[in-house]
Scaffold this motif. Structure first.
Motif, PDB file in Angstrom:
ATOM      1  N   PHE A  25       0.843  -1.194   0.000  1.00 34.63           N
ATOM      2  CA  PHE A  25       0.000   0.000   0.000  1.00 34.63           C
ATOM      3  C   PHE A  25       0.881   1.249   0.000  1.00 34.63           C
ATOM      4  N   LYS A  26       0.457   2.246  -0.756  1.00 32.70           N
ATOM      5  CA  LYS A  26       1.113   3.544  -0.738  1.00 32.70           C
ATOM      6  C   LYS A  26       0.421   4.425   0.306  1.00 32.70           C
ATOM      7  N   PRO A  27       1.152   5.353   0.931  1.00 32.81           N
ATOM      8  CA  PRO A  27       0.540   6.201   1.963  1.00 32.81           C
ATOM      9  C   PRO A  27      -0.338   7.324   1.413  1.00 32.81           C
ATOM     10  N   ALA A  28      -0.302   7.542   0.102  1.00 36.35           N
ATOM     11  CA  ALA A  28      -1.039   8.664  -0.489  1.00 36.35           C
ATOM     12  C   ALA A  28      -2.531   8.553  -0.183  1.00 36.35           C
ATOM     13  N   PRO A  29      -3.161   9.653   0.237  1.00 33.69           N
ATOM     14  CA  PRO A  29      -4.606   9.614   0.509  1.00 33.69           C
ATOM     15  C   PRO A  29      -5.404   9.427  -0.774  1.00 33.69           C
ATOM     16  N   ILE A  30      -6.619   8.933  -0.617  1.00 35.21           N
ATOM     17  CA  ILE A  30      -7.512   8.737  -1.755  1.00 35.21           C
ATOM     18  C   ILE A  30      -8.261  10.042  -2.002  1.00 35.21           C
ATOM     19  N   PRO A  31      -8.211  10.577  -3.224  1.00 35.82           N
ATOM     20  CA  PRO A  31      -8.937  11.822  -3.507  1.00 35.82           C
ATOM     21  C   PRO A  31     -10.426  11.684  -3.176  1.00 35.82           C
ATOM     22  N   LYS A  32     -11.017  12.765  -2.720  1.00 34.47           N
ATOM     23  CA  LYS A  32     -12.407  12.747  -2.279  1.00 34.47           C
ATOM     24  C   LYS A  32     -13.348  12.282  -3.380  1.00 34.47           C
ATOM     25  N   ASP A  33     -13.151  12.753  -4.603  1.00 32.89           N
ATOM     26  CA  ASP A  33     -14.070  12.390  -5.683  1.00 32.89           C
ATOM     27  C   ASP A  33     -13.966  10.900  -6.020  1.00 32.89           C
ATOM     28  N   VAL A  34     -12.766  10.344  -5.920  1.00 34.42           N
ATOM     29  CA  VAL A  34     -12.588   8.915  -6.176  1.00 34.42           C
ATOM     30  C   VAL A  34     -13.299   8.096  -5.108  1.00 34.42           C
ATOM     31  N   LEU A  35     -13.099   8.457  -3.847  1.00 32.86           N
ATOM     32  CA  LEU A  35     -13.738   7.740  -2.746  1.00 32.86           C
ATOM     33  C   LEU A  35     -15.250   7.836  -2.845  1.00 32.86           C
ATOM     34  N   GLU A  36     -15.753   8.999  -3.213  1.00 34.48           N
ATOM     35  CA  GLU A  36     -17.202   9.159  -3.338  1.00 34.48           C
ATOM     36  C   GLU A  36     -17.761   8.264  -4.430  1.00 34.48           C
ATOM     37  N   ARG A  37     -17.036   8.103  -5.531  1.00 32.63           N
ATOM     38  CA  ARG A  37     -17.506   7.215  -6.606  1.00 32.63           C
ATOM     39  C   ARG A  37     -17.539   5.762  -6.133  1.00 32.63           C
ATOM     40  N   VAL A  38     -16.504   5.362  -5.413  1.00 31.74           N
ATOM     41  CA  VAL A  38     -16.436   3.983  -4.921  1.00 31.74           C
ATOM     42  C   VAL A  38     -17.575   3.693  -3.942  1.00 31.74           C
ATOM     43  N   LEU A  39     -17.816   4.618  -3.027  1.00 33.13           N
ATOM     44  CA  LEU A  39     -18.885   4.414  -2.041  1.00 33.13           C
ATOM     45  C   LEU A  39     -20.264   4.474  -2.694  1.00 33.13           C
ATOM     46  N   LEU A  40     -20.409   5.309  -3.709  1.00 32.42           N
ATOM     47  CA  LEU A  40     -21.684   5.371  -4.425  1.00 32.42           C
ATOM     48  C   LEU A  40     -21.953   4.050  -5.142  1.00 32.42           C
ATOM     49  N   ALA A  41     -20.900   3.459  -5.709  1.00 38.60           N
ATOM     50  CA  ALA A  41     -21.060   2.152  -6.351  1.00 38.60           C
ATOM     51  C   ALA A  41     -21.472   1.100  -5.326  1.00 38.60           C
ATOM     52  N   ALA A  42     -20.851   1.148  -4.150  1.00 39.80           N
ATOM     53  CA  ALA A  42     -21.224   0.208  -3.088  1.00 39.80           C
ATOM     54  C   ALA A  42     -22.680   0.396  -2.689  1.00 39.80           C
ATOM     55  N   HIS A  43     -23.104   1.639  -2.630  1.00 38.92           N
ATOM     56  CA  HIS A  43     -24.473   1.964  -2.223  1.00 38.92           C
ATOM     57  C   HIS A  43     -25.507   1.533  -3.265  1.00 38.92           C
ATOM     58  N   HIS A  44     -25.066   1.237  -4.464  1.00 35.40           N
ATOM     59  CA  HIS A  44     -25.975   0.776  -5.515  1.00 35.40           C
ATOM     60  C   HIS A  44     -25.986  -0.746  -5.645  1.00 35.40           C
ATOM     61  N   ALA A  45     -25.554  -1.437  -4.619  1.00 39.50           N
ATOM     62  CA  ALA A  45     -25.618  -2.900  -4.626  1.00 39.50           C
ATOM     63  C   ALA A  45     -27.070  -3.355  -4.540  1.00 39.50           C
ATOM     64  N   PRO A  46     -27.353  -4.574  -5.003  1.00 39.67           N
ATOM     65  CA  PRO A  46     -28.712  -5.101  -4.833  1.00 39.67           C
ATOM     66  C   PRO A  46     -28.992  -5.356  -3.365  1.00 39.67           C
ATOM     67  N   SER A  47     -30.240  -5.127  -2.951  1.00 43.44           N
ATOM     68  CA  SER A  47     -30.574  -5.398  -1.549  1.00 43.44           C
ATOM     69  C   SER A  47     -31.990  -5.943  -1.447  1.00 43.44           C
ATOM     70  N   VAL A  48     -32.165  -6.901  -0.538  1.00 47.26           N
ATOM     71  CA  VAL A  48     -33.461  -7.534  -0.349  1.00 47.26           C
ATOM     72  C   VAL A  48     -34.481  -6.486   0.098  1.00 47.26           C
ATOM     73  N   GLY A  49     -35.645  -6.506  -0.543  1.00 48.30           N
ATOM     74  CA  GLY A  49     -36.698  -5.564  -0.191  1.00 48.30           C
ATOM     75  C   GLY A  49     -36.290  -4.106  -0.348  1.00 48.30           C
ATOM     76  N   PHE A  50     -35.202  -3.851  -1.061  1.00 51.02           N
ATOM     77  CA  PHE A  50     -34.636  -2.504  -1.243  1.00 51.02           C
ATOM     78  C   PHE A  50     -34.408  -1.822   0.104  1.00 51.02           C
ATOM     79  N   MET A  51     -34.018  -2.626   1.112  1.00 51.18           N
ATOM     80  CA  MET A  51     -33.852  -2.076   2.459  1.00 51.18           C
ATOM     81  C   MET A  51     -32.520  -1.357   2.655  1.00 51.18           C
ATOM     82  N   GLN A  52     -31.544  -1.619   1.760  1.00 52.74           N
ATOM     83  CA  GLN A  52     -30.257  -0.921   1.812  1.00 52.74           C
ATOM     84  C   GLN A  52     -29.692  -0.904   3.238  1.00 52.74           C
ATOM     85  N   PRO A  53     -29.382  -2.077   3.790  1.00 50.27           N
ATOM     86  CA  PRO A  53     -29.059  -2.175   5.215  1.00 50.27           C
ATOM     87  C   PRO A  53     -27.634  -1.747   5.583  1.00 50.27           C
ATOM     88  N   TRP A  54     -26.827  -1.419   4.626  1.00 51.53           N
ATOM     89  CA  TRP A  54     -25.407  -1.154   4.869  1.00 51.53           C
ATOM     90  C   TRP A  54     -25.128   0.270   5.358  1.00 51.53           C
TER      91      TRP A  54
END
Length: 218
Positions: A25-54
């Motif tokens: 791992f490199k110590p360089a921080p993750i740019p905010k826009d990159v992290l936001e894209r990654v978390l947004l992708a995670a938030h668009h995962a399929p979820s039972v009953g569309f409950m989005q429990p994460w």
């Protein structure tokens, strides 16, 4: 919306080049826009009953990482005692986490009560909300790989350590603690395969047609 052949190939490339990263791992921080894209992708995962429990707890404080690393060391020592002989020595030599090296830790949780006690699609299989949260982990992992970020899932740590360190309520299930950051390189094969721990199973051996095995004739 139709997927083009180029877009399709990019998805497969991302899947096949995803790795569980524990080192480099490199110590360089993750740019905010990159992290936001990654978390947004995670938030668009399929979820039972569309409950989005994460939920996602972002961890950058050295003290928090240090506490989680100590929890890993304890659980790792406990796990080593469950192996014998050369397997035990091989296990102890493996690099299995990057908790303090990675610039970011992400704890993925599951709120099993988010939309109430009765959830569409969870009535016959109540653990579906846990599976949904794991889907969020996979989305996060693939999105991170598409951003050339390494991710390592640290499973060798007791939930209590993470719960106490990150002040997570008892009512919330802990799904994963992930180490995230840019890395020096992505290897062509998984660490455990390169180390000779286990080979990759042939995909054809995991495919069954109609039945797990042929039914016994009566």
């Amino acid at each position: 919306m139709k997927i083009t052949p180029e877009e399709r190939n990019a998805v497969y490339k991302t899947i096949f080049s995803r790795r569980d990263v524990r080192r480099e791992f490199k110590p360089a921080p993750i740019p905010k826009d990159v992290l936001e894209r990654v978390l947004l992708a995670a938030h668009h995962a399929p979820s039972v009953g569309f409950m989005q429990p994460w939920d996602f707890v972002l961890v950058t404080k050295p003290d928090s990482k240090r506490q989680i690393k100590q929890g890993f060391l304890q659980a790792h020592a406990e796990a080593a005692e469950r192996f014998e002989g050369e397997r035990k020595e091989q296990y102890k030599r493996l690099k299995l986490e990057g908790i303090e090296e990675a610039p970011l830790g992400i704890c993925v949780t599951c709120d099993r009560n988010r939309t109430g006690p009765v959830v569409l699609g969870r009535t016959a299989k109540p653990e579906m909300d846990l599976f949904s949260s794991v889907c969020a982990v996979q989305n996060l992992w693939l999105a991170a790989r598409a951003e050339n970020l390494g991710v390592g899932w640290v499973s060798i740590v007791h939930d209590k350590v993470i719960r106490d360190t990150l002040n997570i309520p008892e009512s919330i299930d802990i799904i994963a603690y992930l180490c995230v950051g840019y890395v020096e390189a992505f290897h062509d094969t998984p660490d455990l395969e390169r180390a000779g721990w286990l080979p990759r199973r042939d995909a054809s051996s995991a495919i069954h047609y109609e039945f797990w095995s042929e039914p016994t004739a009566e």
